[in-house]
Design a protein around this motif. Structure first.
Motif, PDB file in Angstrom:
ATOM      1  N   ARG A 333      79.923  -7.630  10.975  1.00  0.00           N
ATOM      2  CA  ARG A 333      78.790  -8.285  11.636  1.00  0.00           C
ATOM      3  C   ARG A 333      78.576  -7.760  13.057  1.00  0.00           C
ATOM      4  O   ARG A 333      77.553  -8.050  13.674  1.00  0.00           O
ATOM      5  N   GLU A 334      79.508  -6.968  13.546  1.00  0.00           N
ATOM      6  CA  GLU A 334      79.322  -6.333  14.850  1.00  0.00           C
ATOM      7  C   GLU A 334      78.364  -5.142  14.759  1.00  0.00           C
ATOM      8  O   GLU A 334      77.783  -4.740  15.770  1.00  0.00           O
ATOM      9  N   SER A 335      78.216  -4.581  13.579  1.00  0.00           N
ATOM     10  CA  SER A 335      77.374  -3.387  13.441  1.00  0.00           C
ATOM     11  C   SER A 335      76.283  -3.528  12.378  1.00  0.00           C
ATOM     12  O   SER A 335      75.473  -2.615  12.211  1.00  0.00           O
ATOM     13  N   ILE A 336      76.248  -4.658  11.654  1.00  0.00           N
ATOM     14  CA  ILE A 336      75.228  -4.891  10.631  1.00  0.00           C
ATOM     15  C   ILE A 336      74.386  -6.096  11.025  1.00  0.00           C
ATOM     16  O   ILE A 336      74.911  -7.129  11.449  1.00  0.00           O
ATOM     17  N   ILE A 337      73.075  -5.954  10.888  1.00  0.00           N
ATOM     18  CA  ILE A 337      72.133  -7.033  11.186  1.00  0.00           C
ATOM     19  C   ILE A 337      71.268  -7.262   9.944  1.00  0.00           C
ATOM     20  O   ILE A 337      70.712  -6.303   9.395  1.00  0.00           O
ATOM     21  N   LEU A 338      71.172  -8.505   9.501  1.00  0.00           N
ATOM     22  CA  LEU A 338      70.301  -8.867   8.378  1.00  0.00           C
ATOM     23  C   LEU A 338      69.126  -9.677   8.904  1.00  0.00           C
ATOM     24  O   LEU A 338      69.312 -10.732   9.508  1.00  0.00           O
ATOM     25  N   ARG A 339      67.911  -9.185   8.658  1.00  0.00           N
ATOM     26  CA  ARG A 339      66.698  -9.799   9.185  1.00  0.00           C
ATOM     27  C   ARG A 339      65.775 -10.247   8.049  1.00  0.00           C
ATOM     28  O   ARG A 339      65.902  -9.771   6.913  1.00  0.00           O
ATOM     29  N   PRO A 340      64.787 -11.103   8.330  1.00  0.00           N
ATOM     30  CA  PRO A 340      63.740 -11.366   7.342  1.00  0.00           C
ATOM     31  C   PRO A 340      63.018 -10.071   7.005  1.00  0.00           C
ATOM     32  O   PRO A 340      62.859  -9.192   7.861  1.00  0.00           O
ATOM     33  N   GLN A 341      62.551  -9.957   5.743  1.00  0.00           N
ATOM     34  CA  GLN A 341      61.936  -8.688   5.349  1.00  0.00           C
ATOM     35  C   GLN A 341      60.598  -8.454   6.036  1.00  0.00           C
ATOM     36  O   GLN A 341      60.142  -7.312   6.142  1.00  0.00           O
ATOM     37  N   GLN A 342      59.955  -9.501   6.549  1.00  0.00           N
ATOM     38  CA  GLN A 342      58.750  -9.269   7.351  1.00  0.00           C
ATOM     39  C   GLN A 342      59.093  -8.494   8.610  1.00  0.00           C
ATOM     40  O   GLN A 342      58.236  -7.814   9.179  1.00  0.00           O
ATOM     41  N   ILE A 343      60.339  -8.565   9.059  1.00  0.00           N
ATOM     42  CA  ILE A 343      60.780  -7.825  10.245  1.00  0.00           C
ATOM     43  C   ILE A 343      61.391  -6.482   9.845  1.00  0.00           C
ATOM     44  O   ILE A 343      61.070  -5.441  10.411  1.00  0.00           O
ATOM     45  N   SER A 344      62.285  -6.494   8.847  1.00  0.00           N
ATOM     46  CA  SER A 344      62.960  -5.244   8.454  1.00  0.00           C
ATOM     47  C   SER A 344      61.967  -4.199   7.959  1.00  0.00           C
ATOM     48  O   SER A 344      62.206  -3.002   8.107  1.00  0.00           O
ATOM     49  N   ASN A 345      60.871  -4.629   7.368  1.00  0.00           N
ATOM     50  CA  ASN A 345      59.893  -3.706   6.780  1.00  0.00           C
ATOM     51  C   ASN A 345      58.594  -3.634   7.570  1.00  0.00           C
ATOM     52  O   ASN A 345      57.621  -3.068   7.081  1.00  0.00           O
ATOM     53  N   HIS A 346      58.564  -4.199   8.751  1.00  0.00           N
ATOM     54  CA  HIS A 346      57.288  -4.317   9.453  1.00  0.00           C
ATOM     55  C   HIS A 346      56.774  -2.963   9.939  1.00  0.00           C
ATOM     56  O   HIS A 346      57.480  -2.230  10.641  1.00  0.00           O
ATOM     57  N   PRO A 347      55.532  -2.619   9.583  1.00  0.00           N
ATOM     58  CA  PRO A 347      54.977  -1.309   9.979  1.00  0.00           C
ATOM     59  C   PRO A 347      55.025  -1.051  11.476  1.00  0.00           C
ATOM     60  O   PRO A 347      55.255   0.079  11.899  1.00  0.00           O
ATOM     61  N   GLU A 348      54.797  -2.093  12.274  1.00  0.00           N
ATOM     62  CA  GLU A 348      54.822  -1.919  13.734  1.00  0.00           C
ATOM     63  C   GLU A 348      56.163  -1.373  14.206  1.00  0.00           C
ATOM     64  O   GLU A 348      56.222  -0.411  14.985  1.00  0.00           O
ATOM     65  N   VAL A 349      57.242  -1.977  13.725  1.00  0.00           N
ATOM     66  CA  VAL A 349      58.574  -1.569  14.169  1.00  0.00           C
ATOM     67  C   VAL A 349      58.938  -0.208  13.581  1.00  0.00           C
ATOM     68  O   VAL A 349      59.514   0.647  14.266  1.00  0.00           O
ATOM     69  N   VAL A 350      58.616  -0.008  12.315  1.00  0.00           N
ATOM     70  CA  VAL A 350      58.919   1.267  11.654  1.00  0.00           C
ATOM     71  C   VAL A 350      58.266   2.423  12.403  1.00  0.00           C
ATOM     72  O   VAL A 350      58.893   3.454  12.672  1.00  0.00           O
ATOM     73  N   ARG A 351      56.999   2.258  12.774  1.00  0.00           N
ATOM     74  CA  ARG A 351      56.291   3.318  13.491  1.00  0.00           C
ATOM     75  C   ARG A 351      56.899   3.531  14.875  1.00  0.00           C
ATOM     76  O   ARG A 351      57.063   4.680  15.330  1.00  0.00           O
ATOM     77  N   ARG A 352      57.272   2.466  15.534  1.00  0.00           N
ATOM     78  CA  ARG A 352      57.800   2.572  16.899  1.00  0.00           C
ATOM     79  C   ARG A 352      59.141   3.303  16.938  1.00  0.00           C
ATOM     80  O   ARG A 352      59.405   4.098  17.840  1.00  0.00           O
ATOM     81  N   LEU A 353      60.000   3.021  15.929  1.00  0.00           N
ATOM     82  CA  LEU A 353      61.352   3.574  15.957  1.00  0.00           C
ATOM     83  C   LEU A 353      61.419   5.041  15.540  1.00  0.00           C
ATOM     84  O   LEU A 353      62.421   5.704  15.784  1.00  0.00           O
ATOM     85  N   GLY A 354      60.386   5.554  14.888  1.00  0.00           N
ATOM     86  CA  GLY A 354      60.399   6.964  14.486  1.00  0.00           C
ATOM     87  C   GLY A 354      61.392   7.267  13.388  1.00  0.00           C
ATOM     88  O   GLY A 354      62.189   8.206  13.478  1.00  0.00           O
ATOM     89  N   LEU A 355      61.332   6.484  12.304  1.00  0.00           N
ATOM     90  CA  LEU A 355      62.299   6.633  11.210  1.00  0.00           C
ATOM     91  C   LEU A 355      62.060   7.879  10.384  1.00  0.00           C
ATOM     92  O   LEU A 355      60.927   8.330  10.206  1.00  0.00           O
ATOM     93  N   ILE A 356      63.152   8.406   9.838  1.00  0.00           N
ATOM     94  CA  ILE A 356      63.055   9.377   8.745  1.00  0.00           C
ATOM     95  C   ILE A 356      63.313   8.587   7.471  1.00  0.00           C
ATOM     96  O   ILE A 356      64.420   8.106   7.228  1.00  0.00           O
TER      97      ILE A 356
END
Length: 503
Positions: A333-356
């Motif tokens: 739990r020090e390195s894993i975070i579980l969030r609501p899927q509206q947050i884990s999959n949110h386009p705003e955050v995905v675009r901001r973080l620059g995911l591959i």
């Protein structure tokens, strides 16, 4: 009574699953916890299925509309489908019995992007949510719920349902408490930016507060998640993983990625797990994940010190790794975070973080359109899941797949995708055991040669023949942007339906 139920008011609501199932009526819209076989209710689905069987035996109607985070398990989706208890199902499923019922037309199925499914419930698109059934690690003194091994759409179902049933599962480690990050997005039109600029940031609480007056039942269980083992990494998966790493090295050489700046998203399955195994021996360090699910490979990367944080909405672990997680949740739990899927999959955050982003597919066509859901255009497999959330919004959107399926009878590269979930504009890279095709900056006709080169050698001549024919027709009619021969565009699929092979 379990000491995991610390709220006095809710201790008085403890009952059996059979008793609790009486609160679920014919025609109800039922939202349950669960995502990729983790954190789903273990007792209520069977009890509801038995109610359906009893009603049907008497000639009475009994079917519900079922809403989840994503897929569940045979003792959830499976038993309900077998009992013909499901009139409607959304947003993602993977159970073979349910799939059969969907394709037979017995169960209606709506395939939605996972990031949007909770919003649709909030907005009332489906009507009133009648019952929420959510699995918890424990109920705290104030009545708030500590979720178990997934979060999914729990918040939306709990907030919007008329009645709440809580399953407290003592199989789940109490040390999961503290791993969750529960953040509610304001309802429209009052939304604000989600304050996440790095995967490791926590922005919410560790439990879900609920309206205690809506709780009608608490059920105690002690049952494991559906934890399916991953297949051993085969040679094809190793080759795909190698080509994916070659692609990442190319991004480093081009200055678009650094060895300590890789933020990943990964779909579920054996090939993505093989990719993560390949990362163990790579030059990449300080890897971060902002994704849907935590798989075995991510746990290995964390253990090796290669991955510093993994943010997701659920686990998708093998039995061995599920046990490992239960035993060491206080550490993870020090390195894993579980969030609501509206947050884990949110386009705003995905675009901001620059995911591959890396996901699987059923088929891709010679121009880069990808089908993730329907076999031969109309037979539902599982659903689009969250792949489009990351594909459309990721910095790089890659798809990985073996070049053939069913012993070579099906080609993953076809002339024209029989169903399109991800359009050519969103698909940036395709990878098979024969290499990778970087489609960025290329017009449709420039992509063809690169994509055909990814196909199995048995299918390349057929694909080249199709393109030559389509090109000739296009030249004659001066329609050169995306040449197709519509008369034979689905010849691979027609041949498969007629003979059992695309060859």
């Amino acid at each position: 009574m379990s000491d995991r139920i610390a709220n006095a008011q809710l201790r008085g609501k403890v009952m059996t699953a059979e008793e609790a199932a009486q609160f679920v009526n014919h025609g109800d819209k039922v939202g349950i916890s669960g995502f990729t076989g983790a954190g789903y209710p273990k007792a209520l689905p069977t009890a509801i299925a038995e109610r359906a069987k009893e009603a049907h035996a008497k000639g009475d109607e009994y079917m519900i509309d079922l809403f989840t985070g994503a897929s569940t398990a045979p003792d959830c989706d499976g038993v309900l489908a077998e009992a013909d208890a499901l009139r409607f199902r959304t947003p993602y499923q993977s159970d073979p019995i349910l799939r059969k019922k969907i394709n037979e037309g017995i169960t209606l199925y709506a395939d939605y992007h996972l990031s949007e499914s909770g919003l649709y419930v909030e907005q009332g698109f489906f009507g009133q949510m009648n019952v929420a059934i959510v699995e918890a690690v424990r109920i705290k003194e104030d009545g708030s719920i500590v979720p178990s091994s997934s979060v999914g759409n729990n918040v939306e179902y709990l907030d919007n349902a008329e009645k709440i049933i809580i399953e407290v599962n003592s199989w789940q480690s109490e040390n999961l408490e503290g791993m969750h990050d529960i953040y509610r997005i304001n309802r429209l039109p009052n939304r604000q930016p989600i304050p996440i600029t790095a995967p490791e940031q926590r922005i919410g609480s560790t439990a879900i507060d609920i309206d205690l007056n809506k709780v009608v039942a608490v059920v105690e269980t002690n049952a494991p998640d559906r934890n399916a083992p991953f297949a051993p990494v085969d040679e094809v998966s190793k080759q795909i993983a190698g080509h994916f790493l070659d692609f990442l090295e190319g991004e480093v050489a081009a200055g678009r990625l650094s060895y300590d700046g890789y933020i990943m998203q990964s779909g579920v399955g054996n090939v993505p797990n093989a990719v993560m195994a390949g990362l163990l021996d790579s030059k990449f360090e300080n890897i971060k994940a902002y994704t849907e699910v935590i798989q075995d490979g991510m746990v290995d990367l964390i253990d090796a010190g290669k991955m510093t944080v993994a943010s997701a909405t659920s686990f998708s672990l093998s039995p061995e790794y599920a046990e490992k997680m239960n035993e060491n949740a206080h550490k993870y739990r020090e390195s894993i975070i579980l969030r609501p899927q509206q947050i884990s999959n949110h386009p705003e955050v995905v675009r901001r973080l620059g995911l591959i982003a890396t996901n699987g597919l059923i088929e891709a066509d010679i121009y880069g359109n990808v089908n993730s859901t329907n076999v031969s255009g109309s037979r539902m497999m599982n659903g689009v899941g969250g792949s489009a959330d990351f594909t459309r919004n990721g910095f790089v959107s890659s798809f990985i797949t073996p070049s053939v399926a069913k012993g070579g009878a099906i080609s993953a590269i076809v002339p024209f995708a029989s169903h399109i979930d991800h359009t050519e504009q969103d698909v940036k890279v395709i990878i098979t055991e024969y290499g990778y095709a970087d489609l960025r900056g290329l017009a449709p006709r420039q992509r063809v040669e690169k994509i055909i080169a990814l196909a199995h050698p048995d299918y390349r001549p057929l694909l080249e023949e199709y393109y030559d024919r389509a090109l000739k027709i296009a030249q004659e009619k001066s329609i050169m942007q995306t040449p197709h021969d519509l008369a034979t565009a689905f010849s691979f699929h027609q041949r498969f339906l007629e003979t059992g092979s695309m060859k």
